[in-house]
Write a protein that holds these residues in place. Structure first.
Motif, PDB file in Angstrom:
ATOM      1  N   ARG A 191       0.827  -1.199   0.000  1.00  0.00           N
ATOM      2  CA  ARG A 191       0.000   0.000   0.000  1.00  0.00           C
ATOM      3  C   ARG A 191       0.866   1.256   0.000  1.00  0.00           C
ATOM      4  O   ARG A 191       1.953   1.292   0.571  1.00  0.00           O
ATOM      5  CB  ARG A 191      -0.922   0.016   1.227  1.00  0.00           C
ATOM      6  CG  ARG A 191      -1.862  -1.162   1.313  1.00  0.00           C
ATOM      7  CD  ARG A 191      -2.872  -1.197   0.185  1.00  0.00           C
ATOM      8  NE  ARG A 191      -3.859  -0.125   0.266  1.00  0.00           N
ATOM      9  CZ  ARG A 191      -4.836   0.052  -0.623  1.00  0.00           C
ATOM     10  NH1 ARG A 191      -4.960  -0.753  -1.659  1.00  0.00           N
ATOM     11  NH2 ARG A 191      -5.693   1.052  -0.490  1.00  0.00           N
ATOM     12  N   ASN A 192       0.341   2.288  -0.653  1.00  0.00           N
ATOM     13  CA  ASN A 192       1.101   3.532  -0.804  1.00  0.00           C
ATOM     14  C   ASN A 192       1.602   4.124   0.511  1.00  0.00           C
ATOM     15  O   ASN A 192       2.774   4.521   0.605  1.00  0.00           O
ATOM     16  CB  ASN A 192       0.248   4.576  -1.535  1.00  0.00           C
ATOM     17  CG  ASN A 192       0.097   4.257  -3.014  1.00  0.00           C
ATOM     18  OD1 ASN A 192       0.953   3.612  -3.600  1.00  0.00           O
ATOM     19  ND2 ASN A 192      -0.999   4.703  -3.596  1.00  0.00           N
ATOM     20  N   GLU A 237      -2.799  -7.344   0.119  1.00  0.00           N
ATOM     21  CA  GLU A 237      -3.296  -6.943  -1.193  1.00  0.00           C
ATOM     22  C   GLU A 237      -3.348  -8.119  -2.160  1.00  0.00           C
ATOM     23  O   GLU A 237      -4.322  -8.307  -2.901  1.00  0.00           O
ATOM     24  CB  GLU A 237      -2.413  -5.831  -1.767  1.00  0.00           C
ATOM     25  CG  GLU A 237      -2.620  -4.479  -1.126  1.00  0.00           C
ATOM     26  CD  GLU A 237      -4.023  -3.965  -1.351  1.00  0.00           C
ATOM     27  OE1 GLU A 237      -4.463  -3.867  -2.515  1.00  0.00           O
ATOM     28  OE2 GLU A 237      -4.700  -3.694  -0.356  1.00  0.00           O
ATOM     29  N   GLU A 253      -2.740  -3.872 -13.429  1.00  0.00           N
ATOM     30  CA  GLU A 253      -2.029  -2.970 -12.529  1.00  0.00           C
ATOM     31  C   GLU A 253      -0.649  -2.628 -13.088  1.00  0.00           C
ATOM     32  O   GLU A 253      -0.206  -1.472 -13.000  1.00  0.00           O
ATOM     33  CB  GLU A 253      -1.915  -3.606 -11.149  1.00  0.00           C
ATOM     34  CG  GLU A 253      -3.266  -3.728 -10.445  1.00  0.00           C
ATOM     35  CD  GLU A 253      -3.179  -4.416  -9.089  1.00  0.00           C
ATOM     36  OE1 GLU A 253      -2.040  -4.655  -8.614  1.00  0.00           O
ATOM     37  OE2 GLU A 253      -4.237  -4.704  -8.492  1.00  0.00           O
ATOM     38  N   LEU A 265       0.694   3.983  -7.098  1.00  0.00           N
ATOM     39  CA  LEU A 265      -0.687   3.619  -7.362  1.00  0.00           C
ATOM     40  C   LEU A 265      -1.096   2.430  -6.513  1.00  0.00           C
ATOM     41  O   LEU A 265      -0.375   1.422  -6.445  1.00  0.00           O
ATOM     42  CB  LEU A 265      -0.872   3.252  -8.841  1.00  0.00           C
ATOM     43  CG  LEU A 265      -0.612   4.360  -9.876  1.00  0.00           C
ATOM     44  CD1 LEU A 265      -0.722   3.791 -11.277  1.00  0.00           C
ATOM     45  CD2 LEU A 265      -1.587   5.519  -9.687  1.00  0.00           C
ATOM     46  N   ASP A 266      -2.235   2.550  -5.862  1.00  0.00           N
ATOM     47  CA  ASP A 266      -2.884   1.427  -5.196  1.00  0.00           C
ATOM     48  C   ASP A 266      -4.102   1.030  -6.016  1.00  0.00           C
ATOM     49  O   ASP A 266      -4.671   1.854  -6.758  1.00  0.00           O
ATOM     50  CB  ASP A 266      -3.341   1.820  -3.790  1.00  0.00           C
ATOM     51  CG  ASP A 266      -2.214   1.760  -2.778  1.00  0.00           C
ATOM     52  OD1 ASP A 266      -1.231   1.042  -3.032  1.00  0.00           O
ATOM     53  OD2 ASP A 266      -2.318   2.439  -1.738  1.00  0.00           O
ATOM     54  N   PHE A 267      -4.521  -0.222  -5.858  1.00  0.00           N
ATOM     55  CA  PHE A 267      -5.665  -0.717  -6.623  1.00  0.00           C
ATOM     56  C   PHE A 267      -6.611  -1.488  -5.711  1.00  0.00           C
ATOM     57  O   PHE A 267      -6.173  -2.242  -4.838  1.00  0.00           O
ATOM     58  CB  PHE A 267      -5.208  -1.626  -7.762  1.00  0.00           C
ATOM     59  CG  PHE A 267      -4.365  -0.924  -8.787  1.00  0.00           C
ATOM     60  CD1 PHE A 267      -4.948  -0.314  -9.885  1.00  0.00           C
ATOM     61  CD2 PHE A 267      -2.987  -0.854  -8.640  1.00  0.00           C
ATOM     62  CE1 PHE A 267      -4.169   0.348 -10.827  1.00  0.00           C
ATOM     63  CE2 PHE A 267      -2.204  -0.203  -9.573  1.00  0.00           C
ATOM     64  CZ  PHE A 267      -2.794   0.410 -10.672  1.00  0.00           C
ATOM     65  N   ASP A 268      -7.882  -1.271  -5.961  1.00  0.00           N
ATOM     66  CA  ASP A 268      -8.932  -2.062  -5.317  1.00  0.00           C
ATOM     67  C   ASP A 268      -9.858  -2.596  -6.411  1.00  0.00           C
ATOM     68  O   ASP A 268     -10.149  -1.889  -7.388  1.00  0.00           O
ATOM     69  CB  ASP A 268      -9.738  -1.214  -4.321  1.00  0.00           C
ATOM     70  CG  ASP A 268      -8.937  -0.880  -3.072  1.00  0.00           C
ATOM     71  OD1 ASP A 268      -8.244  -1.775  -2.553  1.00  0.00           O
ATOM     72  OD2 ASP A 268      -8.992   0.282  -2.625  1.00  0.00           O
ATOM     73  N   TRP A 288      -6.869  10.702  -5.347  1.00  0.00           N
ATOM     74  CA  TRP A 288      -5.446  11.016  -5.299  1.00  0.00           C
ATOM     75  C   TRP A 288      -5.139  12.009  -4.188  1.00  0.00           C
ATOM     76  O   TRP A 288      -5.992  12.776  -3.763  1.00  0.00           O
ATOM     77  CB  TRP A 288      -4.937  11.521  -6.653  1.00  0.00           C
ATOM     78  CG  TRP A 288      -5.673  12.710  -7.213  1.00  0.00           C
ATOM     79  CD1 TRP A 288      -5.305  14.014  -7.142  1.00  0.00           C
ATOM     80  CD2 TRP A 288      -6.900  12.668  -7.960  1.00  0.00           C
ATOM     81  NE1 TRP A 288      -6.226  14.816  -7.781  1.00  0.00           N
ATOM     82  CE2 TRP A 288      -7.209  14.026  -8.300  1.00  0.00           C
ATOM     83  CE3 TRP A 288      -7.760  11.644  -8.380  1.00  0.00           C
ATOM     84  CZ2 TRP A 288      -8.346  14.346  -9.035  1.00  0.00           C
ATOM     85  CZ3 TRP A 288      -8.895  11.977  -9.112  1.00  0.00           C
ATOM     86  CH2 TRP A 288      -9.186  13.321  -9.431  1.00  0.00           C
ATOM     87  N   TYR A 295       0.301  10.366  -4.333  1.00  0.00           N
ATOM     88  CA  TYR A 295      -0.052   8.991  -4.675  1.00  0.00           C
ATOM     89  C   TYR A 295      -1.547   8.916  -4.912  1.00  0.00           C
ATOM     90  O   TYR A 295      -2.289   9.879  -4.661  1.00  0.00           O
ATOM     91  CB  TYR A 295       0.372   8.016  -3.580  1.00  0.00           C
ATOM     92  CG  TYR A 295      -0.133   8.329  -2.196  1.00  0.00           C
ATOM     93  CD1 TYR A 295      -1.330   7.807  -1.729  1.00  0.00           C
ATOM     94  CD2 TYR A 295       0.601   9.155  -1.346  1.00  0.00           C
ATOM     95  CE1 TYR A 295      -1.792   8.088  -0.454  1.00  0.00           C
ATOM     96  CE2 TYR A 295       0.146   9.441  -0.068  1.00  0.00           C
ATOM     97  CZ  TYR A 295      -1.053   8.900   0.372  1.00  0.00           C
ATOM     98  OH  TYR A 295      -1.507   9.190   1.638  1.00  0.00           O
ATOM     99  N   ASN A 297      -5.192   6.088  -5.467  1.00  0.00           N
ATOM    100  CA  ASN A 297      -5.840   4.784  -5.385  1.00  0.00           C
ATOM    101  C   ASN A 297      -6.834   4.681  -6.535  1.00  0.00           C
ATOM    102  O   ASN A 297      -7.643   5.592  -6.765  1.00  0.00           O
ATOM    103  CB  ASN A 297      -6.570   4.626  -4.054  1.00  0.00           C
ATOM    104  CG  ASN A 297      -7.185   3.249  -3.904  1.00  0.00           C
ATOM    105  OD1 ASN A 297      -6.493   2.276  -3.637  1.00  0.00           O
ATOM    106  ND2 ASN A 297      -8.501   3.150  -4.082  1.00  0.00           N
ATOM    107  N   GLU A 299      -9.830   2.352  -8.176  1.00  0.00           N
ATOM    108  CA  GLU A 299     -10.785   1.257  -8.018  1.00  0.00           C
ATOM    109  C   GLU A 299     -11.253   0.821  -9.404  1.00  0.00           C
ATOM    110  O   GLU A 299     -11.612   1.663 -10.239  1.00  0.00           O
ATOM    111  CB  GLU A 299     -11.979   1.712  -7.187  1.00  0.00           C
ATOM    112  CG  GLU A 299     -11.624   2.177  -5.779  1.00  0.00           C
ATOM    113  CD  GLU A 299     -12.853   2.702  -5.049  1.00  0.00           C
ATOM    114  OE1 GLU A 299     -13.869   1.974  -5.006  1.00  0.00           O
ATOM    115  OE2 GLU A 299     -12.791   3.843  -4.555  1.00  0.00           O
TER     116      GLU A 299
END
Length: 379
Positions: A191-192, A237, A253, A265-268, A288, A295, A297, A299
Motif C-alpha cells: 500500500r502507498n 493486497e 495494474e 498507485l494502489d488498486f482495489d 489522489w 499517490y 488509489n 478502483e
C-alpha cells in the motif's frame, strides 16, 4: 677596694667564637628551612600543574568512553534488529566483527579510568619533613606524567575504536537505506502509505548514518519496521486479488504503472464501481493525494480484468491514471469542477494514444484539443 679578677683573653676568644658559631648555625638552619620551603613550593606548583593536566586527560577519556559505549549500544541494536530484507549481509557481518572487538576493548579502557591521580602531600613544618614531602611530590609528579600518557593513549584508542565502529556501521546502514528503492520495486503491491513510510525511514537512516548513536539505531529500527509493514500490506493486497482473475488483475495494474512510471498507485477491485461492472460494462474511480510524493488509489470493476486485454479496458485504465497523475501536474488544468476534472483525465488518455470511447468520451464527451495538447505535457 676589691678588684674583679681579669678574664683571660683566651677565654674571651672562645666565648666570642661560640657566639659566632651559634649565630652561624642559626643562619644555616634558617637557610635550610627557607630552602626546604622554597623547594616544596616549587615542587607543589609543578605537581598541581601536572595533576590538572591529568584531570583534563581523565575527563577527555571518560567522554570518549561514553561516546564509545553509545556507539556500541547502537551497533548492537542495529545488528540485533537487522534482517535479510535490506542490509547487505557481508556488511552486517563486518559490523558484527568490529562490534565484538569493540566490546572486548571497552573493559580495558574503563580499567584505565580507574587509576587514581595522586593528591598533593600536605606542607609540613620542619625542614626534614618538607624535604620528604618534596621528594614525594616529585615522585607523584612522575606518576601523574605516566597517567597523562596512559589517559591520552586510551582516549586515542577509544576514538579509533569509535571510528572503526562508525565506518562499519555507516556502510551497513547506507547499504540498507539504498536498498530500499529496489525493495520497493520488488513489492509494488504494498500500500502507498507503507511505501511512503519506507522512503521516509530510508532517508532518515541516510541522514543519521555518519554517527553511530541512538538516533541512527532508532532510524534503522523504523526502516526495518517499515519494510516489514510493506511486506504485510503487500501480502494482504495479493490475498485480496487471489482468484480466477488474479493474473489479469496483476497485468492491469502493471499496465497502469507503466503509463506513469514511478507514480505510486494502489488498486482495489470490486464487482461494481460507479454503478458499472455488470454485463459488458466497466467501471473505474480514482482518488489522489498531493501529500509527500503524491499517490493515488484506483478502483476497478472486475469486468476490466475479465475483458483484459482489450482496447476498452486499456482506455478506461488510462482515464483513471489520467486522474492519478494530477499529483504530478498540479496547476496544468482547471480542476474547479468535476466536469473539468473528467475532461482532463479523458484528454490525458487520448494524449497517450488510447482512443477507445472507454477513455471517457462515451460518458463525458470529447475534450477540447487544447486540453489534449496540455495533457501531453503531463508525464
Amino acid at each position: 677596694m676589691t678588684q674583679s679578677p681579669a678574664i683571660p683573653s683566651s677565654t674571651r676568644r672562645r666565648v666570642f667564637y661560640a657566639a659566632i658559631g651559634i649565630v652561624a648555625l642559626g643562619i644555616a638552619c634558617t637557610a635550610i628551612q627557607l630552602t626546604a620551603n622554597l623547594s616544596y613550593d616549587d615542587a607543589l606548583l609543578n605537581f598541581e600543574s601536572l595533576t590538572e593536566d591529568a584531570e583534563h586527560s581523565h575527563s577527555a577519556l571518560v567522554n570518549e568512553i561514553s561516546t564509545f559505549d553509545a556507539a556500541i549500544d547502537s551497533a548492537d541494536s542495529i545488528t540485533v534488529s537487522a534482517s535479510t530484507h535490506l542490509m547487505d549481509a557481508s556488511l552486517k557481518e563486518e559490523l558484527v566483527v568490529v562490534l565484538r572487538d569493540a566490546e572486548s576493548t571497552t573493559a580495558q579502557l574503563t580499567a584505565v579510568t580507574e587509576q587514581q591521580i595522586p593528591q598533593a602531600v600536605a606542607k609540613q613544618e620542619w625542614a626534614w619533613e618538607l624535604f620528604d614531602a618534596t621528594a614525594q611530590l616529585n615522585a607523584d609528579r612522575e606518576t601523574a606524567t605516566r597517567l597523562i600518557a596512559s589517559f591520552d593513549s586510551a582516549s586515542n584508542d577509544a576514538a579509533s575504536a569509535v571510528s572503526a565502529l562508525e565506518d562499519a556501521g555507516s556502510a551497513a546502514l547506507t547499504s540498507a537505506a539504498t536498498a530500499a528503492e529496489a525493495f520497493e520495486s520488488e513489492h509494488v503491491s504494498a500500500r502507498n502509505p507503507d511505501i511512503v513510510a519506507l522512503r521516509v525511514a530510508a532517508q532518515q537512516v541516510l541522514d543519521a548514518a555518519d554517527t553511530l548513536d541512538s538516533t541512527a539505531s532508532a532510524a534503522y529500527s523504523d526502516l526495518e519496521n517499515a519494510a516489514v509493514q510493506m511486506l504485510a500490506s503487500e501480502h494482504a493486497e495479493l490475498f485480496e486479488k487471489a482468484g480466477p482473475l488474479n493474473d489479469s488483475r496483476i497485468e492491469v495494474e502493471a499496465f497502469a504503472r507503466s503509463l506513469a512510471p514511478g507514480l505510486l498507485l494502489d488498486f482495489d477491485w470490486s464487482p461494481l464501481v460507479n454503478d458499472f461492472g455488470y454485463g459488458d460494462s466497466m467501471g473505474g474511480y480514482a482518488t489522489w493525494w498531493f501529500d509527500g510524493p503524491g499517490y493515488a488509489n484506483i478502483e476497478l470493476s472486475n469486468s476490466v480484468a475479465e475483458y483484459w486485454p482489450s482496447d476498452r479496458s486499456e482506455a478506461l485504465v488510462a482515464h483513471e491514471v489520467g486522474h492519478a497523475i494530477s499529483v504530478r501536474c498540479d496547476g496544468m488544468h482547471d480542476d474547479s469542477s468535476q466536469d473539468n476534472i473528467e475532461d482532463w483525465a479523458t484528454a490525458w488518455a487520448i494524449s497517450m494514444g488510447y482512443l477507445s470511447a472507454s477513455n471517457g468520451t462515451s460518458t463525458y464527451g470529447a475534450p477540447p484539443q487544447e486540453l489534449i495538447d496540455a495533457a501531453a505535457g503531463c508525464r
